[in-house]
Design a protein around this motif. Structure first.
Motif, PDB file in Angstrom:
ATOM      1  N   VAL A  70       0.814  -1.168  -0.085  1.00 50.26           N
ATOM      2  CA  VAL A  70       0.094  -0.015   0.079  1.00 50.26           C
ATOM      3  C   VAL A  70       0.836   1.156   0.142  1.00 50.26           C
ATOM      4  O   VAL A  70       1.930   1.287   0.782  1.00 50.26           O
ATOM      5  N   THR A  71       0.504   2.341  -1.026  1.00 47.81           N
ATOM      6  CA  THR A  71       1.308   3.540  -0.946  1.00 47.81           C
ATOM      7  C   THR A  71       0.269   4.498  -0.392  1.00 47.81           C
ATOM      8  O   THR A  71      -0.936   4.684  -0.704  1.00 47.81           O
ATOM      9  N   PHE A  72       0.877   5.452   0.783  1.00 43.54           N
ATOM     10  CA  PHE A  72       0.211   6.391   1.261  1.00 43.54           C
ATOM     11  C   PHE A  72       0.787   7.700   0.793  1.00 43.54           C
ATOM     12  O   PHE A  72       2.090   7.881   1.169  1.00 43.54           O
ATOM     13  N   LYS A  73       0.015   8.620  -0.006  1.00 45.40           N
ATOM     14  CA  LYS A  73       0.817   9.736  -0.371  1.00 45.40           C
ATOM     15  C   LYS A  73       0.136  11.234  -0.315  1.00 45.40           C
ATOM     16  O   LYS A  73      -1.056  11.146  -0.699  1.00 45.40           O
ATOM     17  N   ASN A  74       0.878  12.346  -0.321  1.00 40.43           N
ATOM     18  CA  ASN A  74       0.415  13.553  -0.423  1.00 40.43           C
ATOM     19  C   ASN A  74      -0.783  13.941   0.392  1.00 40.43           C
ATOM     20  O   ASN A  74      -1.752  14.757   0.122  1.00 40.43           O
ATOM     21  N   PHE A  75      -0.930  13.528   1.657  1.00 40.35           N
ATOM     22  CA  PHE A  75      -1.900  14.096   2.607  1.00 40.35           C
ATOM     23  C   PHE A  75      -1.286  15.265   3.166  1.00 40.35           C
ATOM     24  O   PHE A  75      -0.008  15.700   3.373  1.00 40.35           O
ATOM     25  N   ASN A  76      -2.090  16.230   3.942  1.00 42.13           N
ATOM     26  CA  ASN A  76      -1.832  17.344   4.315  1.00 42.13           C
ATOM     27  C   ASN A  76      -2.333  17.637   5.604  1.00 42.13           C
ATOM     28  O   ASN A  76      -3.837  18.055   5.784  1.00 42.13           O
TER      29      ASN A  76
END
Length: 288
Positions: A70-76
């Motif tokens: 799983v890839t988690f990306k670009n949260f703010n």
């Protein structure tokens, strides 16, 4: 583009090639466990394409959470207004296993925040975190074959738990590569820390024991000290270590201790080491 809440007594499942895009500030909060099974060439992607989502919270799950490929990306999660969690991905009071996961380009106090939980993290990568990459609070678990690349603050920040780690590579930490506090116990082996502001920091009655650790080209390699009055000095034990081309090898406070192969290192002791840390002379300023 709307908030998602999953109550107890369900299982949230995703499979290969699935893309969950949280936009317009939406979040996912779950009291049911996650079972996310991607494949090596068909990863699951969970992201925020408009960089607006503060992230995901998994809490109080009865069953184990299992995340593979799983890839988690670009949260703010940088806005303080209405902020309820510190991380892009947050695990509270739950058990989780992560294997072959990627945490990338997340803007939050922590890319992954695990609190009061049992965890296992295998074969994973954290890169380009805007603050800490991995924050472990009062949690117990294992980190094996994990890389941390370009964390603006700490790569791994641990407090009040018990952690075992091996096959760890950390580079580009703006503050500490490995930070252990509040009586945390850390045991590890086969660790490379290179080009970080600070390699290893043990504080507030923490104990660190590492075998086959390489510290090279860090501004400060090793520090042990007391930060909070309610705690005390700290200890670091290194075995089969290698120190190469660090600007400063040791910054050890009075009462804290550093051991090489069970022999205490005779080095200059300092008062009030905290005053030299956190961007004053070494490391980075803490920003909440």
């Amino acid at each position: 583009n709307e908030n998602i809440f999953l109550p107890k007594n369900y299982t949230f499942k995703l499979f290969e090639n699935f893309h969950l895009d949280l936009i317009n500030g939406s979040t996912l909060i779950s009291k049911s466990n996650f079972v996310l099974n991607g494949k090596k060439d068909q990863r699951i992607l969970i992201s925020s394409s408009d960089n607006s989502s503060p992230g995901i919270l998994i809490l109080d799950t009865i069953d184990k959470n299992i995340l593979n490929f799983v890839t988690f990306k670009n949260f703010n999660n940088t806005s303080k207004k209405n902020r309820k969690t510190l991380g892009a991905i947050n695990i509270y009071n739950s058990e989780i296993i992560l294997d072959n996961c990627i945490f990338e380009n997340n803007k939050s106090e922590d890319s992954l925040n695990i609190v009061n939980s049992d965890f296992k993290i295998f074969n994973s990568v954290f890169k380009n975190s805007s603050s800490d990459s991995l924050d472990l609070d009062f949690s117990e678990g294992v980190i094996d074959n994990v890389s941390f690349i370009n964390s603006e603050n700490d790569a791994i920040d641990m407090s009040g738990g018990k952690v075992k780690m091996k096959n760890i590579y950390i580079t580009g930490a703006g503050d500490k590569a490995i930070s252990s506090g509040e009586k945390n116990i850390l045991i590890g082996n086969d660790i490379v820390l290179t080009k970080n502001a600070i390699g290893i920091a043990s504080k507030d009655l923490s104990n660190i024991s590492l075998t086959r650790v390489v510290l090279e080209n860090n501004n400060l390699a090793i520090s042990a000290y007391q930060k909070k009055k309610v705690y005390g000095p700290s200890k670091i034990y290194l075995y089969e270590h290698k120190l190469t081309e660090n600007n400063k090898d040791f910054l050890i406070e009075e009462e804290s201790k550093l051991f090489f192969n069970d022999n205490e290192v005779k080095t200059k002791k300092y008062k009030n080491v905290e005053l030299l840390m956190y961007g004053n002379l070494y490391g980075a300023k803490t920003v909440k």
